[in-house]
Design an enzyme around this catalytic site. Structure first.
Site, short mmCIF file in Angstrom:
data_model
loop_
_atom_site.label_atom_id
_atom_site.label_comp_id
_atom_site.label_asym_id
_atom_site.label_seq_id
_atom_site.Cartn_x
_atom_site.Cartn_y
_atom_site.Cartn_z
N TYR A 33 0.82 -1.21 0.00
CA TYR A 33 0.00 0.00 0.00
C TYR A 33 0.86 1.27 0.00
CZ TYR A 33 -2.95 -3.72 1.84
OH TYR A 33 -3.58 -4.91 2.03
N TYR A 164 -12.14 -7.26 6.93
CA TYR A 164 -11.06 -7.31 5.94
C TYR A 164 -10.83 -8.77 5.55
CZ TYR A 164 -6.68 -7.23 3.53
OH TYR A 164 -5.72 -7.42 2.56
N ASP A 274 -13.49 -16.51 8.25
CA ASP A 274 -12.12 -16.17 7.85
C ASP A 274 -11.29 -16.09 9.12
OD1 ASP A 274 -9.77 -14.88 7.26
OD2 ASP A 274 -10.67 -13.33 6.00
N LYS A 310 -1.62 -17.26 7.23
CA LYS A 310 -0.68 -16.54 8.11
C LYS A 310 0.19 -17.46 8.97
CE LYS A 310 -3.00 -12.05 8.25
NZ LYS A 310 -1.99 -11.14 7.75
N1 PMP Z 1 -8.23 -12.32 5.82
C1 PMP Z 1 -7.78 -11.75 6.94
C2 PMP Z 1 -8.66 -11.77 8.16
C3 PMP Z 1 -6.52 -11.17 6.98
O1 PMP Z 1 -6.09 -10.57 8.12
C4 PMP Z 1 -5.71 -11.20 5.82
C5 PMP Z 1 -4.33 -10.58 5.79
N2 PMP Z 1 -4.13 -9.48 6.56
C6 PMP Z 1 -6.22 -11.82 4.67
C7 PMP Z 1 -7.48 -12.37 4.70
C8 PMP Z 1 -5.43 -11.87 3.39
O2 PMP Z 1 -4.35 -12.73 3.53
P1 PMP Z 1 -3.08 -12.55 2.57
O3 PMP Z 1 -2.45 -11.26 2.94
O4 PMP Z 1 -2.22 -13.75 2.93
O5 PMP Z 1 -3.56 -12.60 1.17
#
Ligand code: PMP
Length: 465
Positions: A33, A164, A274, A310
């Site tokens: 970003y 997010y 998620d 992650k």
């Molecule tokens: N979902 C959540 C809740 C996240 O925190 C993130 C990454 N910050 C993502 C999806 C996207 O994962 P990535 O950056 O590995 O594409």
């Protein structure tokens, strides 16, 4: 015609050896970003345990406690001997092979491990190459399953304000429509349906959730009304259970996740959780959805689809996974295309990443350093260490959930200044908006957690006090 490359004088860049790493980076590489010429603030020279060795633009070295665990991922610390060994062992075998038509022990072993760990009923696994892609695949699966059920009008998603889920187009669509990137890609990001952000909750010292009952009841009424109004066009509900991360480090009552499960069942929607940020113990439960369990630890809600990433590889390699229930997989299987899930990236099931992930999960659940104790200890140290921040005039809120600590200011953080002050005090943070937050490696020793917290309190006071 003359060639512009011959006619125009060009200044040859100085040989790499004579320019600092930071100077070579600026204008060459994009960072998250940021404009291409923003460059990075520090160069990483080494990393071990919970510490990073940084060098600044003046060439000064700083050994810092990593408060970010490389964005929630490096839970076992850097250069972990067990993970290093797992990577080396797999390198000696093979580091990558395609997954189309082939399989291998690292992928099968990891999938078995994930199914055994995940909430009961999630029995099928898609190995994706990043968190965003795992959510992308989850959304695709939801659409394919609805179509297979004959519900071809169900093409939209219900998500939470403040959420997010990633940076690809479909995932941007379910991110917060105002704080996310909808405006920048207006007309291209699919328009989804949003529920209000759930009310804030905090985990009290006695492990009981504290929140405003009236606010929760009002949220639930609004959620039920919106879900009912849009039900015929909805395929799935998507949310980060209990803790919204990048959308503001906002914890909300676990009861909200239960309401979303009910709404999904009532209206024939799939529930996608998620847990890319919250999974693998970070909130004090192995999966944040387990906060919905009763006092006896039973009866937690189970999603139809779960995304993890992650911390999956302990922060070593990029890997994520989507898991789904047998019922979802069966519905997909009865659909067109012979029941195929229409996704298959080149690096799907990368053996190196899978081998390290399996070792990381072994470490997490092994007896040597049980995650539950690690995260509980981290939680209490963060509570103690960050408590003094509550006394600063510029601080609006201090909150801790599991291994996540948040200091919320009363206005936007001066990110470069706070970063500089915190680094000067021996710690690494990456604030955003009005938040200075941490989610350190689970293995961070007591004195390093204390140093991290003190650096934040003093750094924030110095810049904003
Ligand atoms: N979902 C959540 C809740 C996240 O925190 C993130 C990454 N910050 C993502 C999806 C996207 O994962 P990535 O950056 O590995 O594409």
């Amino acid at each position: 015609m003359t060639s512009p490359t011959l006619d125009q004088p060009r200044t040859a860049p100085a040989p790499p050896g004579r320019r600092s790493l930071l100077a070579r980076d600026a204008g060459l590489l994009w960072h998250p970003y940021a404009p291409v010429d923003a460059g990075a603030l520090y160069a990483v020279r080494d990393a071990r345990g919970a510490r990073l060795g940084l060098e600044d633009a003046a060439g000064a070295r700083h050994e810092v406690v990593d408060g970010m665990a490389s964005w929630w991922s490096a839970i076992h610390g850097y250069r972990n001997p067990v993970l290093d060994a797992a990577a080396r062992e797999q390198l000696d075998s093979f580091s990558h092979v395609m997954f189309g038509g082939l399989t291998h022990e690292p992928a099968v072993g990891l999938a078995e491990r994930l199914v055994a760990m995940a909430p009961a009923g999630l029995e099928h696994v898609f190995l994706a190459d990043s968190g965003s892609i795992s959510v992308e695949v989850a959304l695709k699966l939801a659409l394919q399953v609805q179509a297979a059920r004959g519900e071809t009008r169900r093409t939209r998603f219900l998500a939470l304000r403040g959420g997010y889920h990633g940076d690809t187009f479909a995932t941007m669509g379910v991110c917060d429509p105002v704080d996310g990137m909808h405006a920048e890609f207006s007309g291209l990001v699919p328009a989804q349906v949003f529920l209000p952000r759930p009310p804030a909750a905090r985990l009290g010292a006695d492990e009981a959730w504290e929140y405003d009952d009236g606010a929760l009841a009002a949220w639930e009424a609004a959620a039920r009304e919106t879900a009912a109004a849009h039900a015929p066009e909805l395929a799935a509900i998507v949310c980060e259970p209990v803790l919204q991360g990048a959308g503001g480090m906002h914890a909300y009552p676990p009861a909200v996740v239960r309401v979303l499960r009910e709404l999904a069942d009532e209206h024939g929607l799939l529930l996608v959780l998620d847990e890319i940020a919250t999974g693998f113990g970070r909130t004090g439960r192995l999966f944040a959805s387990e906060w919905t369990a009763g006092p006896d630890g039973r009866g937690a809600i189970v999603p139809d689809i779960l995304c993890v990433g992650k911390a999956l590889t302990g922060g070593y390699l990029t890997l994520a996974a989507m898991l789904c229930t047998t019922a979802v997989a069966a519905d997909l299987g009865a659909g067109p295309n012979g029941g195929a899930l229409l996704h298959g990236p080149t690096f799907m099931g990368n053996p190196l990443a899978c081998a390290v992930a399996t070792a990381s999960l072994d470490l997490l659940t092994g007896s040597r350093q049980p995650w539950g104790e690690q995260v509980e200890t981290l939680q209490s140290r963060l509570r103690t260490g960050l408590a003094p921040a509550a006394g600063l005039d510029c601080v609006r809120d201090v909150r801790v959930l599991g291994g996540v600590g948040v200091v919320q200011l009363d206005g936007p953080v001066d990110v470069p200044a706070v970063t500089r002050e915190v680094v000067a005090r021996g710690a690494w943070v990456r604030p955003f908006r009005d938040l200075v937050y941490v989610m350190p490696p689970y293995v961070t020793p007591a004195e390093d957690v204390a140093r991290l917290c003190a650096a934040i309190v003093e750094g924030v006071d110095r810049v904003h006090g």
